[in-house]
Design a protein around this motif. Structure first.
Motif, PDB file in Angstrom:
ATOM      1  N   ASP A  79       0.816  -1.213   0.000  1.00 18.38           N
ATOM      2  CA  ASP A  79       0.000   0.000   0.000  1.00 18.38           C
ATOM      3  C   ASP A  79       0.851   1.266   0.000  1.00 18.38           C
ATOM      4  O   ASP A  79       0.552   2.223  -0.718  1.00 18.38           O
ATOM      5  CB  ASP A  79      -0.932   0.009   1.218  1.00 18.38           C
ATOM      6  N   GLN A  80       1.900   1.290   0.806  1.00 18.49           N
ATOM      7  CA  GLN A  80       2.729   2.489   0.884  1.00 18.49           C
ATOM      8  C   GLN A  80       3.486   2.730  -0.411  1.00 18.49           C
ATOM      9  O   GLN A  80       3.609   3.867  -0.885  1.00 18.49           O
ATOM     10  CB  GLN A  80       3.717   2.383   2.048  1.00 18.49           C
ATOM     11  N   VAL A  81       3.998   1.670  -1.009  1.00 21.20           N
ATOM     12  CA  VAL A  81       4.699   1.806  -2.288  1.00 21.20           C
ATOM     13  C   VAL A  81       3.742   2.288  -3.360  1.00 21.20           C
ATOM     14  O   VAL A  81       4.092   3.142  -4.188  1.00 21.20           O
ATOM     15  CB  VAL A  81       5.340   0.467  -2.695  1.00 21.20           C
ATOM     16  N   ALA A  82       2.516   1.762  -3.353  1.00 19.87           N
ATOM     17  CA  ALA A  82       1.516   2.214  -4.326  1.00 19.87           C
ATOM     18  C   ALA A  82       1.236   3.696  -4.165  1.00 19.87           C
ATOM     19  O   ALA A  82       1.166   4.442  -5.148  1.00 19.87           O
ATOM     20  CB  ALA A  82       0.224   1.414  -4.150  1.00 19.87           C
ATOM     21  N   ALA A  83       1.089   4.133  -2.912  1.00 20.41           N
ATOM     22  CA  ALA A  83       0.851   5.552  -2.660  1.00 20.41           C
ATOM     23  C   ALA A  83       2.033   6.403  -3.106  1.00 20.41           C
ATOM     24  O   ALA A  83       1.862   7.496  -3.652  1.00 20.41           O
ATOM     25  CB  ALA A  83       0.565   5.776  -1.176  1.00 20.41           C
ATOM     26  N   ASP A  84       3.238   5.906  -2.880  1.00 23.41           N
ATOM     27  CA  ASP A  84       4.440   6.656  -3.275  1.00 23.41           C
ATOM     28  C   ASP A  84       4.539   6.796  -4.792  1.00 23.41           C
ATOM     29  O   ASP A  84       4.872   7.867  -5.305  1.00 23.41           O
ATOM     30  CB  ASP A  84       5.693   5.951  -2.743  1.00 23.41           C
ATOM     31  N   VAL A  85       4.234   5.713  -5.509  1.00 17.78           N
ATOM     32  CA  VAL A  85       4.312   5.765  -6.976  1.00 17.78           C
ATOM     33  C   VAL A  85       3.243   6.684  -7.544  1.00 17.78           C
ATOM     34  O   VAL A  85       3.517   7.543  -8.396  1.00 17.78           O
ATOM     35  CB  VAL A  85       4.182   4.349  -7.577  1.00 17.78           C
ATOM     36  N   LEU A  86       2.019   6.513  -7.070  1.00 11.86           N
ATOM     37  CA  LEU A  86       0.922   7.334  -7.589  1.00 11.86           C
ATOM     38  C   LEU A  86       1.076   8.793  -7.189  1.00 11.86           C
ATOM     39  O   LEU A  86       0.766   9.705  -7.963  1.00 11.86           O
ATOM     40  CB  LEU A  86      -0.425   6.793  -7.106  1.00 11.86           C
ATOM     41  N   GLY A  87       1.565   9.033  -5.983  1.00 13.95           N
ATOM     42  CA  GLY A  87       1.771  10.413  -5.559  1.00 13.95           C
ATOM     43  C   GLY A  87       2.987  11.041  -6.197  1.00 13.95           C
ATOM     44  O   GLY A  87       2.958  12.205  -6.609  1.00 13.95           O
ATOM     45  N   VAL A 136      -6.368   3.169  -2.250  1.00 13.07           N
ATOM     46  CA  VAL A 136      -5.305   4.026  -2.803  1.00 13.07           C
ATOM     47  C   VAL A 136      -5.607   4.407  -4.253  1.00 13.07           C
ATOM     48  O   VAL A 136      -5.462   5.571  -4.646  1.00 13.07           O
ATOM     49  CB  VAL A 136      -3.935   3.327  -2.703  1.00 13.07           C
ATOM     50  N   ALA A 137      -6.028   3.444  -5.057  1.00 12.72           N
ATOM     51  CA  ALA A 137      -6.313   3.737  -6.468  1.00 12.72           C
ATOM     52  C   ALA A 137      -7.448   4.743  -6.596  1.00 12.72           C
ATOM     53  O   ALA A 137      -7.357   5.706  -7.369  1.00 12.72           O
ATOM     54  CB  ALA A 137      -6.657   2.446  -7.215  1.00 12.72           C
ATOM     55  N   VAL A 138      -8.510   4.543  -5.834  1.00  5.99           N
ATOM     56  CA  VAL A 138      -9.647   5.466  -5.884  1.00  5.99           C
ATOM     57  C   VAL A 138      -9.243   6.846  -5.385  1.00  5.99           C
ATOM     58  O   VAL A 138      -9.620   7.876  -5.963  1.00  5.99           O
ATOM     59  CB  VAL A 138     -10.823   4.915  -5.064  1.00  5.99           C
ATOM     60  N   GLY A 172      -4.036   8.130   7.199  1.00  4.27           N
ATOM     61  CA  GLY A 172      -2.674   8.646   7.320  1.00  4.27           C
ATOM     62  C   GLY A 172      -1.732   8.165   6.237  1.00  4.27           C
ATOM     63  O   GLY A 172      -0.572   8.576   6.196  1.00  4.27           O
ATOM     64  N   LEU A 173      -2.215   7.277   5.353  1.00  3.13           N
ATOM     65  CA  LEU A 173      -1.357   6.788   4.275  1.00  3.13           C
ATOM     66  C   LEU A 173      -1.027   7.912   3.301  1.00  3.13           C
ATOM     67  O   LEU A 173       0.071   7.985   2.762  1.00  3.13           O
ATOM     68  CB  LEU A 173      -2.057   5.642   3.540  1.00  3.13           C
ATOM     69  N   ILE A 174      -1.998   8.789   3.079  1.00  2.00           N
ATOM     70  CA  ILE A 174      -1.822   9.958   2.215  1.00  2.00           C
ATOM     71  C   ILE A 174      -2.005  11.201   3.077  1.00  2.00           C
ATOM     72  O   ILE A 174      -2.962  11.286   3.861  1.00  2.00           O
ATOM     73  CB  ILE A 174      -2.846   9.965   1.063  1.00  2.00           C
ATOM     74  N   THR A 175      -1.103  12.146   2.962  1.00  2.00           N
ATOM     75  CA  THR A 175      -1.205  13.370   3.756  1.00  2.00           C
ATOM     76  C   THR A 175      -1.104  14.595   2.858  1.00  2.00           C
ATOM     77  O   THR A 175      -0.475  14.552   1.802  1.00  2.00           O
ATOM     78  CB  THR A 175      -0.088  13.441   4.818  1.00  2.00           C
TER      79      THR A 175
END
Length: 239
Positions: free
Chosen positions: A45-53, A129-131, A200-203
């Motif tokens: 999940d964190q890696v996905a957030a990092d790539v998308l962000g 995360v995708a949504v 808190g995964l995305i801030t």
């Protein structure tokens, strides 16, 4: 306000061979990166957030916004062909509104859709995360399109200015200077993504209410001012 003829001409200009290649390049890179990360790292999940962000929202969305927003009107003003459109019985605010709708549609199609697909590739939409990033890309597409359409209306160097804003102000200064983050479309969009995940995964540096108000204000003001500038543009022979 929406004019189908203006829309058709704008779509044709934006989706011509050269611009279409650039528009497909960035989403293609995102999907390749997502597939490679998933293959080597698995679902995280964190890696996905990092790539998308880090790539989708911080780089791909604003760059596509620059291409679509400035390309919707800038080239016509630069080469003078806008005079043929302005000489027709079409209200100038209608021209701006239609071109904005087209720019938004193109930006959303080439940024939000690939972001959604990449999110599913990365972690199957774990923790939404995708949504979340798709929502961020959608709202950012609206604000970026309005901003860069305005730039295309007022400056012959709109692409350069847009790239400086996207790559220097948001990507560089926004990552180093806290105050710059509050004046960033990216951070405003992240506030909505943060609301979707809620863990808190995305801030974001900006509160949700402030972000929504700023996104709406920038979109409305930029669109109004672009319409104003087009209304004041004089054709040859006009008094």
């Amino acid at each position: 306000m929406y004019n189908p003829t203006v829309a058709r001409l704008t779509y044709r200009a934006l989706l011509g061979r050269r611009r279409a290649m650039i528009l497909f390049l960035l989403p293609g890179m995102l999907l390749l990166i997502a597939a490679a990360v998933r293959a080597f790292n698995g679902a995280d999940d964190q890696v996905a957030a990092d790539v998308l962000g880090g790539f989708a929202l911080a780089t791909m969305v604003p760059l596509i916004g620059v291409i679509a927003g400035t390309g919707a009107i800038g080239p016509e003003i630069d080469d003078g062909s806008i005079v043929y459109l302005l000489s027709k019985p079409v209200k100038r605010p209608s021209i701006i509104f239609t071109k904005l709708i087209v720019a938004i549609a193109v930006t959303m199609a080439f940024s939000a859709v690939p972001t959604f697909i990449a999110g599913f590739i990365l972690n199957g939409n774990g923790q939404q995360v995708a949504v979340a990033y798709t929502v961020a890309a959608l709202v950012a597409s609206i604000a970026y399109s309005a901003l860069f359409l305005l730039l295309g209306t007022i400056s012959r160097h709109a692409v350069v200015i847009g790239l400086v804003y996207a790559l220097v102000w948001e990507a560089l200064f926004g990552s180093l200077i806290a105050g710059a983050r509050t004046l960033s479309v990216q951070q405003w969009a992240l506030a909505l993504a943060q609301k979707v995940t809620g863990d808190g995964l995305i801030t974001s540096e900006v509160g949700l209410t402030t972000a929504v108000v700023l996104l709406a204000a920038v979109t409305i003001v930029a669109t109004w001012f672009a319409g104003f500038k087009l209304r004041t543009l004089k054709l040859a022979g006009e008094e």
